[in-house]
Design an enzyme around this catalytic site. Sequence first.
Site, PDB file in Angstrom:
ATOM      1  N   LYS A 141       3.304   2.803  16.181  1.00  0.00           N
ATOM      2  CA  LYS A 141       1.847   2.741  16.069  1.00  0.00           C
ATOM      3  C   LYS A 141       1.276   1.895  17.190  1.00  0.00           C
ATOM      4  O   LYS A 141       0.269   2.242  17.795  1.00  0.00           O
ATOM      5  CB  LYS A 141       1.446   2.174  14.700  1.00  0.00           C
ATOM      6  CG  LYS A 141      -0.044   2.076  14.523  1.00  0.00           C
ATOM      7  CD  LYS A 141      -0.434   1.749  13.092  1.00  0.00           C
ATOM      8  CE  LYS A 141      -0.470   2.988  12.234  1.00  0.00           C
ATOM      9  NZ  LYS A 141      -0.829   2.707  10.844  1.00  0.00           N
TER      10      LYS A 141
ATOM     11  N   THR B 236       5.356   1.098   1.422  1.00  0.00           N
ATOM     12  CA  THR B 236       6.272   0.310   0.597  1.00  0.00           C
ATOM     13  C   THR B 236       6.088   0.616  -0.885  1.00  0.00           C
ATOM     14  O   THR B 236       7.058   0.697  -1.636  1.00  0.00           O
ATOM     15  CB  THR B 236       6.049  -1.188   0.875  1.00  0.00           C
ATOM     16  OG1 THR B 236       6.439  -1.449   2.227  1.00  0.00           O
ATOM     17  CG2 THR B 236       6.866  -2.050  -0.064  1.00  0.00           C
TER      18      THR B 236
ATOM     19  N   ASP C  58      -6.596   5.871  12.432  1.00  0.00           N
ATOM     20  CA  ASP C  58      -6.360   4.534  11.898  1.00  0.00           C
ATOM     21  C   ASP C  58      -6.760   3.561  13.006  1.00  0.00           C
ATOM     22  O   ASP C  58      -5.923   3.134  13.785  1.00  0.00           O
ATOM     23  CB  ASP C  58      -4.853   4.441  11.567  1.00  0.00           C
ATOM     24  CG  ASP C  58      -4.535   3.369  10.552  1.00  0.00           C
ATOM     25  OD1 ASP C  58      -5.457   2.724  10.059  1.00  0.00           O
ATOM     26  OD2 ASP C  58      -3.347   3.194  10.262  1.00  0.00           O
TER      27      ASP C  58
ATOM     28  N   SER D  36       0.836  -1.195   0.000  1.00  0.00           N
ATOM     29  CA  SER D  36       0.000   0.000   0.000  1.00  0.00           C
ATOM     30  C   SER D  36       0.873   1.248   0.000  1.00  0.00           C
ATOM     31  O   SER D  36       2.078   1.189   0.234  1.00  0.00           O
ATOM     32  CB  SER D  36      -0.905  -0.003   1.219  1.00  0.00           C
ATOM     33  OG  SER D  36      -0.122  -0.038   2.387  1.00  0.00           O
ATOM     34  N   ARG D  37       0.224   2.356  -0.263  1.00  0.00           N
ATOM     35  CA  ARG D  37       0.898   3.632  -0.102  1.00  0.00           C
ATOM     36  C   ARG D  37       0.722   4.068   1.358  1.00  0.00           C
ATOM     37  O   ARG D  37      -0.036   3.461   2.102  1.00  0.00           O
ATOM     38  CB  ARG D  37       0.300   4.652  -1.066  1.00  0.00           C
ATOM     39  CG  ARG D  37       0.481   4.242  -2.533  1.00  0.00           C
ATOM     40  CD  ARG D  37       0.185   5.384  -3.476  1.00  0.00           C
ATOM     41  NE  ARG D  37       0.257   4.952  -4.868  1.00  0.00           N
ATOM     42  CZ  ARG D  37       1.382   4.921  -5.584  1.00  0.00           C
ATOM     43  NH1 ARG D  37       2.522   5.292  -5.046  1.00  0.00           N
ATOM     44  NH2 ARG D  37       1.354   4.511  -6.847  1.00  0.00           N
ATOM     45  N   ALA D  38       1.429   5.114   1.737  1.00  0.00           N
ATOM     46  CA  ALA D  38       1.381   5.591   3.118  1.00  0.00           C
ATOM     47  C   ALA D  38      -0.041   5.951   3.529  1.00  0.00           C
ATOM     48  O   ALA D  38      -0.815   6.473   2.729  1.00  0.00           O
ATOM     49  CB  ALA D  38       2.277   6.815   3.263  1.00  0.00           C
ATOM     50  N   ILE D  39      -0.421   5.641   4.778  1.00  0.00           N
ATOM     51  CA  ILE D  39      -1.672   6.152   5.330  1.00  0.00           C
ATOM     52  C   ILE D  39      -1.335   7.408   6.120  1.00  0.00           C
ATOM     53  O   ILE D  39      -1.621   8.513   5.693  1.00  0.00           O
ATOM     54  CB  ILE D  39      -2.365   5.113   6.234  1.00  0.00           C
ATOM     55  CG1 ILE D  39      -2.687   3.859   5.420  1.00  0.00           C
ATOM     56  CG2 ILE D  39      -3.661   5.699   6.798  1.00  0.00           C
ATOM     57  CD1 ILE D  39      -3.385   2.776   6.209  1.00  0.00           C
ATOM     58  N   THR D  40      -0.693   7.241   7.253  1.00  0.00           N
ATOM     59  CA  THR D  40      -0.321   8.428   8.035  1.00  0.00           C
ATOM     60  C   THR D  40       1.200   8.536   8.152  1.00  0.00           C
ATOM     61  O   THR D  40       1.695   9.387   8.860  1.00  0.00           O
ATOM     62  CB  THR D  40      -0.940   8.356   9.441  1.00  0.00           C
ATOM     63  OG1 THR D  40      -0.504   7.138  10.056  1.00  0.00           O
ATOM     64  CG2 THR D  40      -2.451   8.365   9.378  1.00  0.00           C
TER      65      THR D  40
END
Lengths: 510, 510
Positions: free
Chosen positions: A306, A221, A274, A212-216
């Site tokens: 996190k 990756t 999240d 996935s792309r960045a969330i926060t």
Amino acid sequence: MSEVRPVVRASDGHRLRVRRLGVDTQFEPVIFMHKECAVCRSEGFVAHNRLLLRAGERHVIATLYQVTNDLIAHDEAALSDSAWGRLELTDGDTIAISHPDPLASLSHIRSRIYGNGLSAEALLSVTADIVNGKYSDIHLSSFITACAARPLDHGEVLGLTKAMVDVGDRLSWNAEIVLDKHSVGGLPGNRTTPIIVPIIAALGLTMPKTSSRAITSPAGTADTMETMAPVDLAIPDIHRVVEREGGCIVWGGAIRLSPADDILIRIERALDLDSEGQMIASVLSKKIAAGSTHLILDMPVGPTAKVRSREAADALSAGLVTVAGAFGIKARVIAGDGTEPIGRGIGPALEANDVLAVLQRLPAAPRDLRNRAVALAGALIELGGLAEDGRGAAMAAQTLDDGRAWEKFQRICEAQGGMRTPPSSSHRQPLAAERTGRVDLMDNRKIAKLAKLAGAPEAKAAGIELHVRPGDIVSTGQPLCTVHAEARGELAYAMDYAAANPDIITVQER
Amino acid sequence: MSEVRPVVRASDGHRLRVRRLGVDTQFEPVIFMHKECAVCRSEGFVAHNRLLLRAGERHVIATLYQVTNDLIAHDEAALSDSAWGRLELTDGDTIAISHPDPLASLSHIRSRIYGNGLSAEALLSVTADIVNGKYSDIHLSSFITACAARPLDHGEVLGLTKAMVDVGDRLSWNAEIVLDKHSVGGLPGNRTTPIIVPIIAALGLTMPKTSSRAITSPAGTADTMETMAPVDLAIPDIHRVVEREGGCIVWGGAIRLSPADDILIRIERALDLDSEGQMIASVLSKKIAAGSTHLILDMPVGPTAKVRSREAADALSAGLVTVAGAFGIKARVIAGDGTEPIGRGIGPALEANDVLAVLQRLPAAPRDLRNRAVALAGALIELGGLAEDGRGAAMAAQTLDDGRAWEKFQRICEAQGGMRTPPSSSHRQPLAAERTGRVDLMDNRKIAKLAKLAGAPEAKAAGIELHVRPGDIVSTGQPLCTVHAEARGELAYAMDYAAANPDIITVQER
């Protein structure tokens, strides 16, 4: 007695000739119509209404803005690039414009706000409406907040996971064991996937990795990998890469694996929110849709990661393993030290530099990144049945040391469309130690925030380059890290934040 | 060692010449800049970023859309009407464009989502940011949902009420007793205010009434009153009207009484969500800011009204009276029958017709509306000390019957800017009884929805005109009500809904 006039079904809609206005509104489809045009007047449309646009079999829900001068004519509509692309139009085409159907699934969100649970059917109808573009930002944000404010229960997490899988595509593979790995994140620079996949694939196992792309965070990756090779591959291309090389590292959002997740991510990012249940559904829906059978979950634990405590890690691990099991996936969680960043770079290109240094066995390669990648690859090797428990890590290290992993990585990049060199930043400025002493604490959250203010992940070369580790002795004026940016304004913005937050990297006087 | 470049503070911003694009985006300020312009490139701006625009002392936060063709030049920016108006620009002016400050108050919303309470300071910082336009729809929706998903406690309701008062203006009056009335709503057609105010003012008491527009209903009092007289008066004009006539009926949002409420209403409307704590803060912040000392709360109770049960009414009443008392307001709740709509019309102009019929003592005036207005006016007269308990209603009825209330209403309308005739709808269609029998149930929520689908409250003449009451005997084909619309599409939309919902007005075979 009232006058009776003939009635048209609103769903029939009016037709207007369209042109492309040449406006980029990102993900949001926008239609511009003249305020005095016959369609607006007869339908009672006002600015900010959401309208259903149809062209042949294609349709999209767009936000209306109304033009009050001669920018567009009364008998035409102009579309943003996003609306234009989704309807696949050419200049002079006509589209049908109407009110969208009432949003029935909103009642489920209200019901949850008022204390009730969501059934699998309710979650499917919400998720389908999200994927079909029916939810505005207001609705999306309410759904995410409602699911976070009272945690989703086990049944709801199962229902949401299944719904997210069901509204998207699913991959399947000619292999009994399909390995996968996911990092729960929260630890800047923890970019092990592009090291693990070539190790596993070089050993003959199958690991088709969708990331996935960045969330926060300052980089996901997919953001990092994109600086080294294309990641937005279609399903047939992914199959071709995996059949040839045994592994891939692609963006899960470019194919429609759990497409709702990619829509929700933008809102979670804006809220910096999240929640656990949504995190589990988000992680596992991608893995289920990707056809994985065995999964290693990397979970860094630390006060600014996190997952902040052992207890939180245990609860989240239990949730992930149980839900994975319900969908036939054998999952194992590897909790690790999350007290400090991994590697030196934080941000897409800077993290890619660390990955390449490990794969190329450069003397300067960050050992912590290598060690973590080897440990996770070892667990995958054991889960895949290639080594007994306790013997996987040595096999992984060997594959890295003899160059097979680096060779495999290059072959995977070539198969994905060609290897790239990560970009360099145009604007840099160091943060200097304000006193002589010992580096004490590094605040993961503040480091991540600093990297984001500098432009990461959108600006690929932006981020933070760490020059010290906790325990290092530094003298006044010595650079602790360097902020990288692609734009002067973003560099200034990050430096303002650094000036206001002297505890990003704490130096204790000795 | 990294290259060091001179740093500008991002807050300095870049300057661009501006023009008005001629696009109505309603409340949302939008800036259009060329994708390739120097500002976008150097600042790293991408479409959908939120930007701070400044012109002299004025500023606004706007959404960026990027132009990809020659619609605008590289050295200019174009603004939506809303952004243009708020910055008070003229063509050729320049504005400063920069990143807005990080939204620190979002951490309070996240904290509430994660189970904590909100302090008065936290609520003030959120409310101030809302009023300053810093919250996007995503943030506003999350705040509203977070406050609804776990009910606000007493302290939070006090804090939110005070914050909403503090960020706006406050009125004060040369009177010891300032009467006010609020209907909790949920009952279509319950439009007593324009009848009560002239009764009270005709008796020499002071009642400067600020009303709201509809939240989730087909008409608010301000929407209805606007079809009979201007309601968007500035504070000096309101003072002039009240000094001359003793009362007024104006829109509270045109003056800045609790301006956050008006921003939150749009989101609550999109979510069809109106939680108890926010309802109390919304109602009372307006009353406190309006300078009221004595308040009657009209609360219709019924299975399809906003307040559905006696228990819910008691809880809400207790909350309202307690919070009002904390701010020095003496409040009394009058719970009433909320099982069926009041009057005949539902929608701004149709309700105005009912109001005028009562004031003008027409034979066809709806008795239920008159009775409810008399009861509430009676309670106000008693609260104001002009009659003993139990004697107020008779005094109110007398004031209506001898024409003093109608005379006063006309004087108030003239003082507010001139009396108007409510508009008539251009499109109408009856809903006919499908069988002969007795009218049984009328679903308030579905009737309200039908009126909204027909265009109310935006389309002033739109709504529902009821021809029957529960208990009436009707024969097949007899009109039960008439749907009024200003646009053919909206009429069609409402009729589609009516066809799909035969239980809007239920007729039982005898």
